[in-house]
Design a protein around this motif. Structure first.
Motif, short mmCIF file in Angstrom:
data_model
loop_
_atom_site.label_atom_id
_atom_site.label_comp_id
_atom_site.label_asym_id
_atom_site.label_seq_id
_atom_site.Cartn_x
_atom_site.Cartn_y
_atom_site.Cartn_z
N ALA A 101 18.27 12.04 46.05
CA ALA A 101 19.04 10.82 46.26
C ALA A 101 18.68 10.20 47.61
N ARG A 102 18.64 8.87 47.61
CA ARG A 102 18.46 8.12 48.85
C ARG A 102 19.66 7.19 48.96
N VAL A 103 20.38 7.27 50.07
CA VAL A 103 21.60 6.48 50.28
C VAL A 103 21.31 5.36 51.27
N GLU A 104 21.75 4.18 50.90
CA GLU A 104 21.60 3.02 51.77
C GLU A 104 22.91 2.24 51.73
N VAL A 105 23.52 1.98 52.87
CA VAL A 105 24.73 1.16 52.93
C VAL A 105 24.28 -0.29 53.02
N ILE A 106 24.77 -1.08 52.07
CA ILE A 106 24.37 -2.49 52.00
C ILE A 106 25.60 -3.38 52.15
N ASP A 107 25.39 -4.61 52.54
CA ASP A 107 26.47 -5.59 52.57
C ASP A 107 26.77 -6.04 51.15
N GLY A 108 28.06 -6.20 50.86
CA GLY A 108 28.45 -6.65 49.53
C GLY A 108 28.40 -5.53 48.51
N VAL A 109 28.15 -5.90 47.26
CA VAL A 109 28.16 -4.96 46.14
C VAL A 109 26.74 -4.81 45.60
N ALA A 110 26.35 -3.58 45.34
CA ALA A 110 25.02 -3.32 44.78
C ALA A 110 24.89 -4.02 43.42
N PRO A 111 23.84 -4.81 43.23
CA PRO A 111 23.67 -5.51 41.94
C PRO A 111 23.64 -4.56 40.74
N GLU A 112 23.08 -3.37 40.95
CA GLU A 112 23.01 -2.39 39.86
C GLU A 112 24.40 -1.89 39.48
N TYR A 113 25.31 -1.83 40.44
CA TYR A 113 26.70 -1.44 40.16
C TYR A 113 27.33 -2.46 39.23
N LEU A 114 27.05 -3.73 39.46
CA LEU A 114 27.60 -4.79 38.62
C LEU A 114 26.95 -4.77 37.24
N GLN A 115 25.66 -4.45 37.17
CA GLN A 115 25.00 -4.31 35.86
C GLN A 115 25.62 -3.16 35.07
N ALA A 116 25.91 -2.07 35.76
CA ALA A 116 26.55 -0.94 35.10
C ALA A 116 27.93 -1.34 34.59
N ALA A 117 28.69 -2.09 35.39
CA ALA A 117 30.02 -2.52 34.98
C ALA A 117 29.96 -3.33 33.69
N ARG A 118 28.98 -4.20 33.58
CA ARG A 118 28.85 -5.00 32.36
C ARG A 118 28.50 -4.13 31.15
N ARG A 119 27.68 -3.10 31.37
CA ARG A 119 27.34 -2.19 30.27
C ARG A 119 28.57 -1.41 29.82
N TYR A 120 29.33 -0.91 30.78
CA TYR A 120 30.50 -0.09 30.43
C TYR A 120 31.66 -0.93 29.92
#
Length: 156
Positions: free
Chosen positions: A90-109
């Motif tokens: 795993a590689r962890v990176e703190v980003i501003d805002g919300v990770a786009p992939e997190y939002l893609q996952a939300a739409r799938r679920y």
């Protein structure tokens, strides 16, 4: 395991079915106290890596910064079970805002409509997010019909 074998297995029809399902991945990692941890979490598979999103102060973020080795599983509760097992880093990176992939996952679920509603909530809740990208290094698929755990395969 060579990367081409990892990607070949992740492109297997059963792996693709599990990767595109609404089953959360179970993320196993070593906690700061060195005890094993497993958490169910949404994920996005981009064809090369698993991407997860979480709060920057989540215990797993600090733990993964110390020890990046993880295991993942996606499995059904049907008989015979279908299982995708993955090990990686795993590689962890703190980003501003919300990770786009997190939002893609939300739409799938959640589906498109509820996913959009969730996105609004998430953007209000997270000023920053920890984006966890997991590079798969080992993969195994079990279907208990033609593909079995190694202990059973070796005993045959």
């Amino acid at each position: 395991m060579p990367l081409e074998n990892v990607l070949r297995l992740l492109n297997d029809p059963l792996a693709q079915e599990l990767l595109n399902s609404k089953i959360p991945v179970r993320l196993a990692y070593t906690g700061l106290d060195r005890s094993p941890r497993v958490v169910p979490i949404w994920f996005h598979w981009d064809g090369q890596q698993f991407v997860l999103g979480t709060a920057p102060n989540a215990p797993k973020v600090r733990a993964l910064t110390r020890n990046a080795k993880v295991a993942l599983t996606i499995d059904t509760d049907t008989q015979p079970p279908q299982v995708l097992l993955v090990r990686g880093t795993a590689r962890v990176e703190v980003i501003d805002g919300v990770a786009p992939e997190y939002l893609q996952a939300a739409r799938r679920y959640l589906g498109e409509e509820q996913g959009r509603e969730f996105e609004e909530q998430a953007r209000g809740m997270y000023k920053q997010m920890a984006r966890i990208a997991i590079e798969p290094e080992w993969v195994k698929i079990l279907d208990f019909q033609t593909r079995f755990p190694s202990a059973i395969e070796e005993g045959s």
